[in-house]
Design an enzyme around this catalytic site. Structure first.
Site, short mmCIF file in Angstrom:
data_model
loop_
_atom_site.label_atom_id
_atom_site.label_comp_id
_atom_site.label_asym_id
_atom_site.label_seq_id
_atom_site.Cartn_x
_atom_site.Cartn_y
_atom_site.Cartn_z
N GLY A 247 0.93 -1.18 -0.03
CA GLY A 247 0.07 0.16 0.05
C GLY A 247 0.91 1.32 -0.29
O GLY A 247 0.27 2.38 -0.43
N GLU A 281 4.06 -6.56 2.11
CA GLU A 281 3.80 -7.02 0.72
C GLU A 281 3.79 -5.77 -0.16
O GLU A 281 3.00 -5.26 -0.85
CB GLU A 281 2.49 -7.58 0.51
CG GLU A 281 2.32 -8.74 1.53
CD GLU A 281 0.78 -9.36 1.35
OE1 GLU A 281 -0.11 -8.52 0.90
OE2 GLU A 281 0.31 -10.34 2.14
N ARG A 284 3.99 -1.28 -5.37
CA ARG A 284 4.43 -0.03 -6.02
C ARG A 284 5.72 0.81 -5.60
O ARG A 284 6.37 1.35 -6.25
CB ARG A 284 3.08 0.67 -5.90
CG ARG A 284 3.10 2.01 -6.47
CD ARG A 284 1.79 2.90 -6.09
NE ARG A 284 0.64 2.35 -6.13
CZ ARG A 284 -0.14 2.35 -6.96
NH1 ARG A 284 0.17 2.85 -8.37
NH2 ARG A 284 -1.32 1.54 -7.07
N ARG A 321 -3.59 2.90 -16.19
CA ARG A 321 -3.71 3.81 -15.10
C ARG A 321 -4.42 5.17 -15.30
O ARG A 321 -5.40 5.26 -14.63
CB ARG A 321 -2.66 3.92 -14.16
CG ARG A 321 -1.87 2.48 -13.68
CD ARG A 321 -0.98 2.71 -12.70
NE ARG A 321 -1.22 3.13 -11.33
CZ ARG A 321 -0.91 4.62 -10.94
NH1 ARG A 321 -0.46 5.49 -11.80
NH2 ARG A 321 -1.69 4.88 -9.65
N TYR A 325 -8.04 5.16 -13.19
CA TYR A 325 -8.16 5.87 -12.14
C TYR A 325 -8.00 7.22 -12.25
O TYR A 325 -7.77 8.10 -11.27
CB TYR A 325 -7.00 5.27 -11.16
CG TYR A 325 -6.59 3.84 -10.98
CD1 TYR A 325 -7.60 2.97 -10.74
CD2 TYR A 325 -5.43 3.50 -11.09
CE1 TYR A 325 -7.50 1.55 -10.70
CE2 TYR A 325 -4.98 2.28 -10.89
CZ TYR A 325 -6.16 1.24 -10.72
OH TYR A 325 -5.80 0.02 -10.56
N CYS A 351 -9.60 3.79 -29.63
CA CYS A 351 -10.63 4.33 -29.80
C CYS A 351 -11.51 4.48 -28.42
O CYS A 351 -12.55 3.95 -28.24
CB CYS A 351 -11.24 3.68 -30.68
SG CYS A 351 -10.46 3.47 -32.31
N GLU A 352 -11.08 5.31 -27.37
CA GLU A 352 -11.64 5.43 -26.24
C GLU A 352 -11.42 6.79 -25.89
O GLU A 352 -10.21 7.33 -25.96
CB GLU A 352 -11.25 4.78 -25.39
CG GLU A 352 -11.67 3.35 -25.37
CD GLU A 352 -12.80 2.80 -25.26
OE1 GLU A 352 -13.64 3.44 -24.58
OE2 GLU A 352 -13.19 1.50 -25.62
N TYR A 380 2.19 -1.61 -11.98
CA TYR A 380 0.77 -1.51 -12.23
C TYR A 380 0.76 -0.78 -14.06
O TYR A 380 -0.08 -0.13 -14.28
CB TYR A 380 -0.20 -1.02 -11.49
CG TYR A 380 -0.27 -1.54 -10.36
CD1 TYR A 380 -0.88 -2.74 -10.04
CD2 TYR A 380 0.28 -0.84 -9.00
CE1 TYR A 380 -0.91 -3.30 -8.85
CE2 TYR A 380 0.50 -1.38 -7.88
CZ TYR A 380 0.08 -2.64 -7.79
OH TYR A 380 0.09 -3.30 -6.49
C1 LIG Z 1 -3.05 -8.40 -0.67
C2 LIG Z 1 -2.27 -7.36 -1.49
N1 LIG Z 1 -1.00 -7.07 -1.07
C3 LIG Z 1 -0.04 -6.35 -1.60
C4 LIG Z 1 -0.57 -5.48 -2.75
C5 LIG Z 1 0.50 -4.37 -3.15
O1 LIG Z 1 0.27 -3.14 -3.14
P1 LIG Z 1 1.08 -1.91 -3.27
O2 LIG Z 1 1.53 -2.07 -4.66
O3 LIG Z 1 0.31 -0.62 -3.10
O4 LIG Z 1 2.17 -1.93 -2.14
C6 LIG Z 1 -1.89 -5.36 -3.17
C7 LIG Z 1 -2.13 -4.52 -4.24
O5 LIG Z 1 -3.28 -3.89 -4.29
C8 LIG Z 1 -2.65 -6.31 -2.45
O6 LIG Z 1 -3.84 -6.39 -2.93
#
Ligand SMILES: Cc1ncc(COP(=O)(O)O)c(C=O)c1O
Length: 421
Positions: A247, A281, A284, A321, A325, A351-352, A380
């Site tokens: 996140g 985890e 990004r 992206r 978004y 074509c969008e 992403y």
């Molecule tokens: C369960 C889970 N872990 C880790 C991530 C990685 O998130 P980020 O790329 O924002 O660090 C995501 C992405 O949505 C996720 O769904």
């Protein structure tokens, strides 16, 4: 609480009057690799990974790089070589992780809607943890594990109803989102399955969203998860870790945002209450800064009201992206022409009407055949690309220590049509 982003390594900078990646001429790369092409800096990935690792140095932790951000094999291998573990979101990502050298025990499997085939594969491969999304999924895992004479290592993903204050499409921790089990129900879900021999509850899991730029939601998520872990431990569950998900955002617009040290500073005091190792985890924050999408201008046009468009050979098919978004990416000409800046809409050929990379961007004169870099697209970007309008998946290049190599060749129409009769 907010650290200046200028301390973060910037791989794409001018060198000799043109944009370069780690000092290597982008123009010379695309002369051979063509466009559209993603270019990544290995140095930026290494530094971003180390920044997170160092920020958590004072607390037992394991970084499981979130492959969903970018699972190109060479990128996955690079992270594996740095000591990262993996977070996989599908059977395909588990397979890529294993191909990249991650041991099954070093892979966590997350994600809504895991199929029976994916669960069977994950259980029989003996993955480190399966982060279950629902009570029903835990029961399916138990049944499959039992049928195979295995014990599955599991955690439950909880939904704490915390607003990540990110874009609504990448917020995952609100009660209106499909993710996880409501926090208040989690204990009952664990307790009801305490005696299921095929399940070993090794952790608790949370992930409240992506591109989070303030610490408060992350701290509150950690606080909720640690409180749950304390209760479960009191009730006799032998947990091995708490998994805070990913996140952490990056400064797409150049404004100061939280850095790994701010994140660690906010959550480590919460983690100390339980003392269990933490699983992180990040996706990004590891690869986002490291990539740029290079496109070539195929047309320019000027409307009577003065609006000017530069149309690239790359569009939402290569980088979804902005269309998905409304996300912001810096846009820079690779070899800037002399002349004053004017406002340009930089768009793709799809074509969008949403196929727009940036509106009213102040840019120097642009002409057909000029190269343009769309920055901060390591996460992403390629991972979300598609064949819409029969666009072919772009090439990908990795720059490492002054040299570059193609890590994914450009898709051909024969590759695409090979699946069709
Ligand atoms: C369960 C889970 N872990 C880790 C991530 C990685 O998130 P980020 O790329 O924002 O660090 C995501 C992405 O949505 C996720 O769904």
């Amino acid at each position: 609480m907010i650290t200046c982003d200028s301390l973060v390594y910037q791989p794409f900078r001018p060198a000799g009057g043109e944009l370069a990646c780690d000092g290597v001429s982008i123009q010379s790369i695309v002369e051979r690799a063509g466009t559209p092409t993603y270019i990544y800096s290995a140095r930026a990935i290494r530094e971003a990974y180390r920044d997170i690792d160092d920020a958590f140095a004072s607390y037992p932790h394991a970084i499981h790089y979130a492959l969903k951000a970018n699972s190109t094999l060479a990128i996955a291998r690079l992270l594996q070589s740095l000591g990262s573990r993996a977070d996989a979101n599908s059977g395909g990502e588990i397979a890529v992780a294993e191909r990249a050298g991650f041991a099954p025990r070093d892979i966590v499997f997350t994600g809504v809607g895991k199929t029976r085939e994916e669960l069977e594969y994950a259980i029989t491969r003996g993955l480190g943890t399966i982060n279950a999304e629902s009570a029903g999924e835990l029961d399916r895992i138990a049944a499959i594990a039992q049928a195979h004479g295995r014990v599955a290592r599991v955690a439950l993903r909880v939904n704490p109803d915390i607003d990540a204050r990110s874009h609504p499409n990448i917020s995952t921790g609100l009660k209106t989102n499909k993710f996880g089990v409501p926090l208040q129900d989690a204990r009952a879900v664990y307790q009801a399955r305490r005696d299921v021999a095929a399940l070993q509850f090794v952790g608790v899991h949370i992930h409240i969203g992506s591109q989070i730029t303030t610490v408060d939601p992350l701290r509150r998520a950690a606080e909720s998860l640690v409180s749950l872990a304390l209760q479960l431990r009191d009730e006799g569950f032998a947990l091995e870790h708490v998994d805070l998900g990913g996140g952490l955002g990056i400064a797409y617009e150049g404004r100061p945002i939280i850095q790994p040290t701010d994140y660690a500073g906010a959550v480590i005091p919460e983690l100390r209450r339980v003392g269990l190792p933490v699983v992180l985890e990040p996706g990004r924050a590891v690869v986002g800064r490291a990539g740029a999408l290079i496109g070539r201008i195929v047309d320019t046009k000027c409307f009577p009201d003065g609006r000017k468009f530069a149309v690239l050979d790359a569009g939402m098919t290569e980088l979804m992206r902005p269309a998905l978004y409304g996300s912001f990416h810096r846009i820079e000409p690779v070899v800037p022409r002399t002349g004053g800046d004017t406002a340009w809409d930089v768009v793709g050929p799809i074509c969008e009407s949403s196929d727009v990379f940036g509106r009213d961007r102040a840019l120097p004169p642009l002409q057909v055949d000029d190269l343009v870099a769309i920055l901060d697209t390591g996460a992403y970007g390629s991972a979300m690309s598609s064949n819409y309008n029969r666009h072919l998946l772009p090439a990908e290049v990795l720059v490492d220590d002054g040299k570059w190599s193609v890590i994914r060749r450009r898709q051909t129409l024969d590759d695409v049509l090979a699946l069709e009769s």
